[in-house]
Scaffold this motif. Sequence first.
Motif, mmCIF file in Angstrom:
data_model
loop_
_atom_site.group_PDB
_atom_site.id
_atom_site.type_symbol
_atom_site.label_atom_id
_atom_site.label_comp_id
_atom_site.label_asym_id
_atom_site.label_seq_id
_atom_site.Cartn_x
_atom_site.Cartn_y
_atom_site.Cartn_z
ATOM 1 N N LYS A 110 0.853 -1.186 0.000
ATOM 2 C CA LYS A 110 0.000 0.000 0.000
ATOM 3 C C LYS A 110 0.888 1.235 0.000
ATOM 4 N N PHE A 111 0.601 2.153 -0.911
ATOM 5 C CA PHE A 111 1.408 3.367 -1.020
ATOM 6 C C PHE A 111 1.228 4.248 0.221
ATOM 7 N N ILE A 112 2.345 4.700 0.814
ATOM 8 C CA ILE A 112 2.307 5.581 1.986
ATOM 9 C C ILE A 112 2.695 7.004 1.603
ATOM 10 N N LYS A 113 3.884 7.170 1.043
ATOM 11 C CA LYS A 113 4.366 8.506 0.689
ATOM 12 C C LYS A 113 5.510 8.383 -0.299
ATOM 13 N N SER A 114 5.673 9.401 -1.160
ATOM 14 C CA SER A 114 6.786 9.400 -2.113
ATOM 15 C C SER A 114 7.421 10.784 -2.171
ATOM 16 N N LYS A 115 8.708 10.814 -2.518
ATOM 17 C CA LYS A 115 9.463 12.058 -2.661
ATOM 18 C C LYS A 115 10.371 11.937 -3.873
ATOM 19 N N LYS A 116 10.734 13.091 -4.484
ATOM 20 C CA LYS A 116 11.503 13.092 -5.716
ATOM 21 C C LYS A 116 12.775 13.920 -5.572
ATOM 22 N N THR A 117 13.795 13.521 -6.302
ATOM 23 C CA THR A 117 15.012 14.325 -6.400
ATOM 24 C C THR A 117 14.811 15.399 -7.462
ATOM 25 N N ALA A 118 15.756 16.290 -7.563
ATOM 26 C CA ALA A 118 15.740 17.261 -8.668
ATOM 27 C C ALA A 118 16.021 16.539 -9.977
ATOM 28 N N ALA A 119 15.493 17.065 -11.070
ATOM 29 C CA ALA A 119 15.702 16.476 -12.391
ATOM 30 C C ALA A 119 16.982 17.035 -12.991
ATOM 31 N N LEU A 120 17.911 16.147 -13.329
ATOM 32 C CA LEU A 120 19.170 16.553 -13.948
ATOM 33 C C LEU A 120 19.092 16.333 -15.448
ATOM 34 N N LEU A 121 19.767 17.217 -16.177
ATOM 35 C CA LEU A 121 19.771 17.094 -17.633
ATOM 36 C C LEU A 121 20.296 15.732 -18.047
ATOM 37 N N GLY A 122 19.696 15.197 -19.106
ATOM 38 C CA GLY A 122 19.935 13.823 -19.515
ATOM 39 C C GLY A 122 21.392 13.422 -19.512
ATOM 40 N N THR A 123 21.775 12.562 -18.592
ATOM 41 C CA THR A 123 23.122 12.024 -18.506
ATOM 42 C C THR A 123 23.013 10.591 -18.020
ATOM 43 N N PRO A 124 23.814 9.686 -18.539
ATOM 44 C CA PRO A 124 23.730 8.291 -18.089
ATOM 45 C C PRO A 124 24.320 8.076 -16.703
ATOM 46 N N ASN A 125 25.013 9.092 -16.154
ATOM 47 C CA ASN A 125 25.642 8.942 -14.835
ATOM 48 C C ASN A 125 25.316 10.143 -13.941
ATOM 49 N N PRO A 126 24.048 10.355 -13.586
ATOM 50 C CA PRO A 126 23.688 11.524 -12.765
ATOM 51 C C PRO A 126 24.141 11.359 -11.314
ATOM 52 N N VAL A 127 24.451 12.489 -10.687
ATOM 53 C CA VAL A 127 24.833 12.525 -9.268
ATOM 54 C C VAL A 127 23.820 13.401 -8.546
ATOM 55 N N TYR A 128 23.190 12.871 -7.489
ATOM 56 C CA TYR A 128 22.111 13.579 -6.805
ATOM 57 C C TYR A 128 22.511 14.047 -5.398
ATOM 58 N N ASN A 129 22.924 13.141 -4.544
ATOM 59 C CA ASN A 129 23.264 13.485 -3.149
ATOM 60 C C ASN A 129 22.109 14.204 -2.450
ATOM 61 N N GLU A 130 20.937 13.627 -2.487
ATOM 62 C CA GLU A 130 19.757 14.206 -1.846
ATOM 63 C C GLU A 130 19.234 13.256 -0.775
ATOM 64 N N THR A 131 18.760 13.840 0.334
ATOM 65 C CA THR A 131 18.334 13.069 1.502
ATOM 66 C C THR A 131 16.834 13.213 1.713
ATOM 67 N N PHE A 132 16.190 12.086 2.014
ATOM 68 C CA PHE A 132 14.754 12.071 2.280
ATOM 69 C C PHE A 132 14.499 11.269 3.553
ATOM 70 N N SER A 133 13.499 11.706 4.325
ATOM 71 C CA SER A 133 13.146 11.023 5.571
ATOM 72 C C SER A 133 11.669 10.658 5.553
ATOM 73 N N PHE A 134 11.362 9.489 6.138
ATOM 74 C CA PHE A 134 9.992 9.005 6.241
ATOM 75 C C PHE A 134 9.734 8.558 7.676
ATOM 76 N N LYS A 135 8.524 8.802 8.154
ATOM 77 C CA LYS A 135 8.119 8.308 9.465
ATOM 78 C C LYS A 135 7.734 6.835 9.330
ATOM 79 N N ALA A 136 8.361 5.988 10.155
ATOM 80 C CA ALA A 136 8.074 4.557 10.112
ATOM 81 C C ALA A 136 8.318 3.975 11.493
ATOM 82 N N ASP A 137 7.259 3.436 12.097
ATOM 83 C CA ASP A 137 7.398 2.839 13.415
ATOM 84 C C ASP A 137 8.217 1.549 13.313
ATOM 85 N N GLN A 138 8.920 1.224 14.382
ATOM 86 C CA GLN A 138 9.795 0.056 14.358
ATOM 87 C C GLN A 138 9.008 -1.233 14.121
ATOM 88 N N THR A 139 7.759 -1.262 14.569
ATOM 89 C CA THR A 139 6.938 -2.458 14.364
ATOM 90 C C THR A 139 6.519 -2.634 12.916
#
Length: 417
Positions: free
Chosen positions: A325-354
């Motif tokens: 079941k889908f909970i949440k999604s996040k996206k990086t910035a779009a880089l101009l077409g390259t076969p080897n893109p570098v992003y270095n972007e961090t995303f956090s999600f709330k998720a209980d240990q259980t």
Amino acid sequence: TEQAVAVAGGIIGGIILFFLLGLTAYLLWKKFCHLFSYEKLINPVKTTNANATFQDQANSEIQLKSTSRCRSVPFIIPPTLHGRDWIHLTNEEQVQEDSDPYMTPQSGPRSSFHSLAGAYVVGTINPDLYKFPEDKSETDFPDGNIGRLWFSIEYEQESERLLVSLIKVRKLQPPADSCSPFVKIYLLPDERSYLQSKTKRKTLNPQFDENFVFQVSSKMLLQRTLKFLVYCVDKQKKHHLLGQVIFPLKNEALTEDNKLVIWRDLEKENLEPPSEHGDIQFSLSYNDYLGRLTVVVLRARGLKLQEESPAVGVYVKVSLMNHNKFIKSKKTAALLGTPNPVYNETFSFKADQTELDTASLSLSVLQTNKGEKTLLLGRVVVGPFMYTRGKELEHWNEMISKPKELVKRWHALCHSM
């Protein structure tokens, strides 16, 4: 008439003489009072119990200073500030008693201010508190470190030039005893051209201090990434890649007045050929105290771009699922077409240990095109045994076993949804 004039003149002269005598006496009295008050200020009065307390404190302070490595600097209160209560700066001393404000101690630490009338020591200043913090980048190397690289960057707006200064490399780990290192510098996504430093002979700690210039427009600057490849030359003139540093420019505020000096640890380059649809590298971390799942999308390589339509950008979509079941999604910035893109972007999600036994993460690499729908270039899912096997399952389990620690791995992309 003459007698009357003489009498009047005598009376007036007597009055004037009396006035002059009175004025002289007043001035002498004022001067006497001034001298008296000055002598009272510079002459110390008899010592009291407060003097004895101060003397004991001063002696204890001298003993403390003799045992410590760093000598303290006496802090002196001038006479003009006497008459106030002062709290001493050392833990052993107490607040000065409300006794004679002009009291001068019989003994105590000497200083250049000790000749001031009535000056006395109220505490000490620790010089260690005013030192600059020690730079540990030269000494603090983690286990498994294969080297560390220092460089600086600066951008000139008018000439649209990126200035890169290669400073030094430390603690290299070459495959052989003899090592003569040099560095190649790329400005990605252009991997066909590079700038190269001089070769430093037979050293594991080369000092370069070389400057390089890349021509790049301000519009394209934040989509570029610096790549440093550190090589060494052995006795047979063979080149060995020791490590690399990838540094995206989008996270830095580059100006002419802001020259950034940066250091990064070398990491090994993935020398294996990319998979059929390309690979993606990301880190996972779970904070069990905060119930937070963190994903750091680092880079991708070997992507199969759709060449039949002009590429606008390539980005990564990170989705958190639970029981499919889908909970949440996040996206990086779009880089101009390259076969080897570098992003270095961090995303956090709330998720209980259980929820970790039923949750999963999906990372999809997508390409956008003008006038057409988004195209899927590849996808990978990491999670528990319910959804994954192999490297994806190992990555998830290692994240759980090492809470609050970033676990970084490469994964092959697949094209199935």
